[in-house]
Scaffold this active site. Structure first.
Site, PDB file in Angstrom:
ATOM      1  N   HIS A  46      -3.090  -7.060  21.809  1.00 28.55           N
ATOM      2  CA  HIS A  46      -4.464  -6.592  21.903  1.00 28.55           C
ATOM      3  C   HIS A  46      -5.407  -7.790  21.860  1.00 28.55           C
ATOM      4  O   HIS A  46      -5.013  -8.907  21.518  1.00 28.55           O
ATOM      5  CB  HIS A  46      -4.795  -5.602  20.769  1.00 28.55           C
ATOM      6  CG  HIS A  46      -4.676  -6.171  19.396  1.00 28.55           C
ATOM      7  ND1 HIS A  46      -3.740  -5.737  18.483  1.00 28.55           N
ATOM      8  CD2 HIS A  46      -5.364  -7.149  18.767  1.00 28.55           C
ATOM      9  CE1 HIS A  46      -3.876  -6.424  17.367  1.00 28.55           C
ATOM     10  NE2 HIS A  46      -4.847  -7.286  17.503  1.00 28.55           N
TER      11      HIS A  46
HETATM   12  P1  TYD Z   1      -1.632  -2.339  14.944  1.00 28.52           P
HETATM   13  O1  TYD Z   1      -2.998  -2.809  15.356  1.00 28.52           O
HETATM   14  O2  TYD Z   1      -0.839  -1.598  15.950  1.00 28.52           O
HETATM   15  O3  TYD Z   1      -0.759  -3.553  14.381  1.00 28.52           O
HETATM   16  P2  TYD Z   1      -0.454  -4.996  14.990  1.00 28.52           P
HETATM   17  O4  TYD Z   1      -1.716  -5.519  15.582  1.00 28.52           O
HETATM   18  O5  TYD Z   1       0.015  -5.780  13.825  1.00 28.52           O
HETATM   19  O6  TYD Z   1       0.629  -4.867  16.000  1.00 28.52           O
HETATM   20  O7  TYD Z   1      -1.811  -1.466  13.625  1.00 28.52           O
HETATM   21  C1  TYD Z   1      -0.772  -0.689  13.106  1.00 28.52           C
HETATM   22  C2  TYD Z   1      -1.376   0.483  12.373  1.00 28.52           C
HETATM   23  O8  TYD Z   1      -2.082   0.026  11.211  1.00 28.52           O
HETATM   24  C3  TYD Z   1      -2.360   1.275  13.207  1.00 28.52           C
HETATM   25  O9  TYD Z   1      -2.155   2.661  12.931  1.00 28.52           O
HETATM   26  C4  TYD Z   1      -3.710   0.874  12.670  1.00 28.52           C
HETATM   27  C5  TYD Z   1      -3.419   0.511  11.240  1.00 28.52           C
HETATM   28  N1  TYD Z   1      -4.303  -0.512  10.686  1.00 28.52           N
HETATM   29  C6  TYD Z   1      -5.334  -0.160   9.840  1.00 28.52           C
HETATM   30  O10 TYD Z   1      -5.535   1.032   9.530  1.00 28.52           O
HETATM   31  N2  TYD Z   1      -6.137  -1.125   9.323  1.00 28.52           N
HETATM   32  C7  TYD Z   1      -5.957  -2.447   9.629  1.00 28.52           C
HETATM   33  O11 TYD Z   1      -6.719  -3.322   9.136  1.00 28.52           O
HETATM   34  C8  TYD Z   1      -4.886  -2.818  10.527  1.00 28.52           C
HETATM   35  C9  TYD Z   1      -4.656  -4.244  10.907  1.00 28.52           C
HETATM   36  C10 TYD Z   1      -4.091  -1.829  11.030  1.00 28.52           C
END
Ligand code: TYD
Length: 124
Positions: A46
């Site tokens: 992302h």
């Molecule tokens: P995601 O953005 O997919 O993780 P990464 O970027 O590490 O691959 O996030 C995974 C899950 O965690 C998603 O359901 C959103 C949640 N999340 C939060 O609620 N708060 C946060 O600060 C972060 C980083 C993730």
């Protein structure tokens, strides 16, 4: 500001080590850490519209591919600064790896761009 490695001072003596992050390029409003990631998994995938982040391998190692460049983070003494509007992918986590993330903003799903084509079109 562009993607760059930040040297984190490390103070080591016979009692062990402490690494200190201070005078950062943004105010930290959120901290999270990523761990227990299978080696084959890819995290991230992302870009963030407004959020600045610093990533640190506080334990173990992992790769960050950001805007096409690969950074191999292997030390609690090095941080990777990622500005807004940079596409990042985190790969090759080891079994003991912990990726600490310092972020400039609270979590907001509306700040995420999770579609690469959308990212490319917004960046132009
Ligand atoms: P995601 O953005 O997919 O993780 P990464 O970027 O590490 O691959 O996030 C995974 C899950 O965690 C998603 O359901 C959103 C949640 N999340 C939060 O609620 N708060 C946060 O600060 C972060 C980083 C993730």
């Amino acid at each position: 500001m562009r993607v760059r490695l930040i040297e984190i001072p490390v103070f080591s003596d016979h009692r062990g080590s402490v690494s200190v992050l201070e005078d950062l390029p943004f105010t930290v409003r959120r901290v999270f850490y990523i761990y227990d990631v299978p080696y084959e998994s890819v995290r991230g995938r992302h870009a963030l519209k407004t959020c600045h982040q610093i990533l640190v391998a506080v334990s173990g190692t992992f790769n960050v591919i950001v805007d096409g460049e690969t950074h191999y983070l292997t030390s609690p003494g090095v941080g990777l600064y990622i500005p807004p509007m940079a596409w990042r992918e985190l790969t090759r986590f080891g079994p003991t790896t912990v990726c600490l993330v310092l972020a400039s903003h609270p979590y907001d799903e509306d700040d995420y761009i999770r579609d690469y084509d959308e990212f490319e079109s917004l960046r132009l």
